[in-house]
Structure formats: structure tokens, C-alpha cells
Design a protein around this motif. Structure first.
Motif, short mmCIF file in Angstrom:
data_model
loop_
_atom_site.label_atom_id
_atom_site.label_comp_id
_atom_site.label_asym_id
_atom_site.label_seq_id
_atom_site.Cartn_x
_atom_site.Cartn_y
_atom_site.Cartn_z
N ASP A 103 0.85 -1.18 0.00
CA ASP A 103 0.00 0.00 0.00
C ASP A 103 0.89 1.24 0.00
O ASP A 103 1.76 1.39 0.87
N VAL A 104 0.66 2.13 -0.98
CA VAL A 104 1.48 3.34 -1.14
C VAL A 104 0.58 4.56 -1.02
O VAL A 104 -0.53 4.58 -1.57
N LEU B 226 3.20 12.88 -15.79
CA LEU B 226 3.19 12.97 -14.33
C LEU B 226 1.91 12.31 -13.83
O LEU B 226 0.82 12.61 -14.33
N ILE B 227 2.05 11.42 -12.86
CA ILE B 227 0.90 10.76 -12.23
C ILE B 227 0.87 11.14 -10.76
O ILE B 227 1.86 10.98 -10.05
N ILE B 228 -0.28 11.66 -10.31
CA ILE B 228 -0.46 12.04 -8.91
C ILE B 228 -1.69 11.31 -8.37
O ILE B 228 -2.73 11.28 -9.03
N ALA B 229 -1.57 10.70 -7.20
CA ALA B 229 -2.71 9.99 -6.60
C ALA B 229 -2.57 10.01 -5.09
O ALA B 229 -1.46 10.07 -4.54
N ASP B 230 -3.72 9.95 -4.41
CA ASP B 230 -3.71 9.88 -2.94
C ASP B 230 -3.12 8.57 -2.45
O ASP B 230 -2.36 8.54 -1.49
N SER B 231 -3.52 7.48 -3.12
CA SER B 231 -3.08 6.17 -2.63
C SER B 231 -3.03 5.16 -3.77
O SER B 231 -3.64 5.36 -4.83
N GLY B 232 -2.31 4.09 -3.54
CA GLY B 232 -2.21 3.03 -4.54
C GLY B 232 -1.96 1.70 -3.88
O GLY B 232 -1.58 1.61 -2.71
N LYS B 233 -2.18 0.66 -4.66
CA LYS B 233 -1.96 -0.71 -4.17
C LYS B 233 -1.25 -1.50 -5.26
O LYS B 233 -1.73 -1.57 -6.40
N GLN B 234 -0.10 -2.06 -4.93
CA GLN B 234 0.67 -2.85 -5.88
C GLN B 234 0.49 -4.33 -5.60
O GLN B 234 0.66 -4.78 -4.46
N VAL B 235 0.14 -5.09 -6.62
CA VAL B 235 0.04 -6.55 -6.51
C VAL B 235 1.43 -7.12 -6.74
O VAL B 235 2.01 -6.98 -7.81
N VAL B 236 1.98 -7.77 -5.73
CA VAL B 236 3.36 -8.23 -5.78
C VAL B 236 3.57 -9.28 -6.87
O VAL B 236 4.57 -9.25 -7.60
N THR B 237 2.61 -10.20 -7.04
CA THR B 237 2.83 -11.31 -7.97
C THR B 237 2.86 -10.87 -9.42
O THR B 237 3.63 -11.39 -10.22
N GLN C 185 3.02 -7.39 -10.35
CA GLN C 185 3.64 -6.08 -10.41
C GLN C 185 2.71 -5.01 -10.99
O GLN C 185 3.16 -3.95 -11.40
N ASP C 186 1.39 -5.28 -11.06
CA ASP C 186 0.42 -4.28 -11.46
C ASP C 186 0.21 -3.29 -10.32
O ASP C 186 0.44 -3.61 -9.15
N MET C 187 -0.24 -2.08 -10.67
CA MET C 187 -0.47 -1.05 -9.67
C MET C 187 -1.84 -0.43 -9.85
O MET C 187 -2.22 -0.05 -10.96
N PHE C 188 -2.61 -0.35 -8.78
CA PHE C 188 -3.91 0.32 -8.78
C PHE C 188 -3.76 1.61 -7.99
O PHE C 188 -3.13 1.63 -6.94
N ALA C 189 -4.33 2.73 -8.51
CA ALA C 189 -4.24 4.00 -7.82
C ALA C 189 -5.58 4.71 -7.90
O ALA C 189 -6.32 4.57 -8.87
N SER C 190 -5.90 5.50 -6.85
CA SER C 190 -7.17 6.21 -6.82
C SER C 190 -7.06 7.38 -5.86
O SER C 190 -6.09 7.51 -5.12
N GLY C 191 -8.10 8.25 -5.88
CA GLY C 191 -8.16 9.36 -4.94
C GLY C 191 -7.49 10.62 -5.46
O GLY C 191 -6.26 10.67 -5.51
N ASP C 192 -8.30 11.63 -5.89
CA ASP C 192 -7.76 12.88 -6.45
C ASP C 192 -6.70 12.57 -7.49
O ASP C 192 -5.59 13.14 -7.47
N LEU C 193 -7.03 11.70 -8.42
CA LEU C 193 -6.04 11.18 -9.36
C LEU C 193 -5.93 12.06 -10.59
O LEU C 193 -6.93 12.40 -11.23
N LEU C 194 -4.69 12.44 -10.95
CA LEU C 194 -4.40 13.25 -12.13
C LEU C 194 -3.27 12.62 -12.92
O LEU C 194 -2.28 12.13 -12.33
N ILE C 195 -3.41 12.62 -14.25
CA ILE C 195 -2.32 12.20 -15.14
C ILE C 195 -2.09 13.34 -16.12
O ILE C 195 -2.98 13.68 -16.91
N ASP C 196 -0.92 13.97 -16.08
CA ASP C 196 -0.57 15.02 -17.03
C ASP C 196 0.35 14.44 -18.10
O ASP C 196 1.34 13.77 -17.78
#
Length: 251
Positions: A76-77, A94-105, A107-118
Motif C-alpha cells: 500500500d502506497v 506525471l501521475i499524482i494519486a492519494d493512494s495506490g496498491k501494488q500486486v506483488v505477484t 507487479q500491477d499497480m492500482f491508484a485512486s483518490g484525487d487522481l491526475l495524469i498530465d
């Protein structure tokens, strides 16, 4: 803390960094030139900064407020800011997010919360994507975006259009974009175009769809099947089965 516990703690922290770096880098040939953090209590890594270089130039920088590692399951990041740079040293995205979750097996990453991609081009911001959440598909080298709003700007920073859709995918290598589901393009000039899907080709710098479209501007309505536009939405073409209603006093 005993020497045995201290050794296990060091192993745990090192593995946390390896998982995060592998999620961002995958199997790239980049070098990690700098990795800083403060290790807190209960396996929490705080104030993390990771800088990667390629051929002596910065390729990406990852910053996070804190990380909690599950090691065998997920990491959890929190407070994510991830910047990528092109070969000229300009920031390309640039990717900005409140929080994220990385699946170790995977290596995918999920992110959410005030999320912006420039997305930047030659130093200026071309697109700003806001979304409910994203999945970074590491093996497919793409980012899947959910409930997206894409704000487009020209080289002077002037607004061009806003594209809204249920979901989309951004491809990291080709820089192409696909968006789909209840898609609406709202032009700064006042018109709007509705369709079900849209494809942006970076090489050709065009937006296209082969689906049904409806273009509305004031009291004018134009319908057709198939659409193409340049990246600044200045030259728009509607193809097959064109029909519509146009008020003569608007021409």
C-alpha cells in the motif's frame, strides 16, 4: 531490537524497495541512481524518493509519502507522485494519486483518490486526465483509466476540448489512447460530439472512430458514421451516412 530482528527488518525494507522499483521499471535497462527513505515503525517506509537514470539522464522520479508492505500479497502506497522524462530532459508525464496498491505477484499497480495524469509535449502540458481510478498493467505496458475526463490544451495553454468517457487505455510505448463508453467531446468553441469510442494515434496525431457520431452546435445537428480530427480539433471530418439539421441563419 535483537540482531536477528534487526536483520529481518533490513531484509523486509530491502524487499519493499525491490517490489516498488520492479513495478515501475519492470525489465528495463535503467539504473537506480538514488533511493532515499525514512523507515518508521511497523514496517512503514516514510518519505520515499527513487530516481532512475538512463545513459546519464534522469528517466523517472518516484516520490511517496509512505508505504506499508504486505510482501507476499500487496504493497500500500500513499501520496504518490511519479514523473517520467524524455531524452531532452523535459517531463513527459506525471501521475499524482492519494493512494495506490501494488500486486506483488503481477507487479500491477492500482491508484485512486484525487487522481491526475498530465501528458506533456515539448515542455507544455498537452493533456490532463482526471479519473476515479487507474490500473497500471505492467506486462501489457498500458494504463487502464476509469471514469476519465481528458482536458486538451494547445501549445499556448489554451483549452481545446474536454473528452469524457466511461473508461480508456493509455499505451506507454506508443503514446496512443483509446477511450470508450458514453463518450462526449466538448469543444471550447461551443460544439459537442457524441460517440461510443475514440482512438488517438500519436504517430499520425489524429483522433478517429468508425462508430456512429452526433455533432451538435447551437441548434445545428449533424449525424454520421466515422470521424477524424487533428489533435487540436481544428479540422474535423464526418464520413458515411451524413445527415442533419442546420439553421440557415447560423451559416
Amino acid at each position: 531490537m535483537s540482531s536477528s530482528d534487526r536483520f529481518k527488518h533490513i531484509q523486509r525494507t530491502a524487499l519493499v524497495f525491490f517490489c516498488i522499483l520492479h513495478a515501475v521499471l519492470s525489465c528495463s535497462r535503467e539504473n537506480i541512481s538514488e533511493a532515499k527513505s525514512r523507515t518508521g515503525v511497523n514496517g512503514i517506509v516514510q518519505g520515499m524518493t527513487v530516481v532512475s537514470t538512463e545513459n546519464g539522464k534522469t528517466s523517472w522520479i518516484l516520490e511517496a509519502d509512505s508505504l506499508i508492505s504486505g510482501i507476499l500479497d500487496t504493497n500500500d502506497v500513499y501520496g504518490i507522485e511519479l514523473s517520467f522524462f524524455d531524452e531532452n530532459g523535459f517531463r513527459s508525464s506525471l501521475i499524482i494519486a492519494d493512494s495506490g496498491k501494488q500486486v506483488v505477484t503481477t507487479q500491477d499497480m492500482f491508484a485512486s483518490g484525487d487522481l491526475l495524469i498530465d501528458i506533456f509535449e515539448n515542455g507544455f502540458r498537452k493533456w490532463r486526465i482526471s479519473a476515479d481510478s487507474v490500473w497500471q498493467r505492467n506486462r501489457q505496458r498500458r494504463i487502464d483509466i476509469f471514469c476519465l475526463d481528458l482536458q486538451m490544451s494547445d501549445s499556448t495553454g489554451k483549452d481545446i476540448a474536454v473528452i469524457s468517457a466511461d473508461s480508456g487505455s493509455y499505451f506507454l510505448f506508443s503514446k496512443d489512447l483509446r477511450a470508450r463508453g458514453n463518450l462526449v467531446i466538448r469543444l471550447a468553441s461551443g460544439g459537442s460530439l457524441s460517440t461510443e469510442s475514440l482512438y488517438y494515434n500519436e504517430e499520425r496525431k489524429t483522433f478517429t472512430t468508425d462508430g456512429r457520431i452526433v455533432y451538435v452546435e447551437r441548434n445545428n445537428i449533424l449525424e454520421g458514421v466515422g470521424f477524424e480530427s487533428d489533435q487540436e480539433m481544428k479540422n474535423i471530418r464526418v464520413f458515411n451516412a451524413v445527415s442533419g439539421k442546420i439553421k440557415t441563419d447560423d451559416i
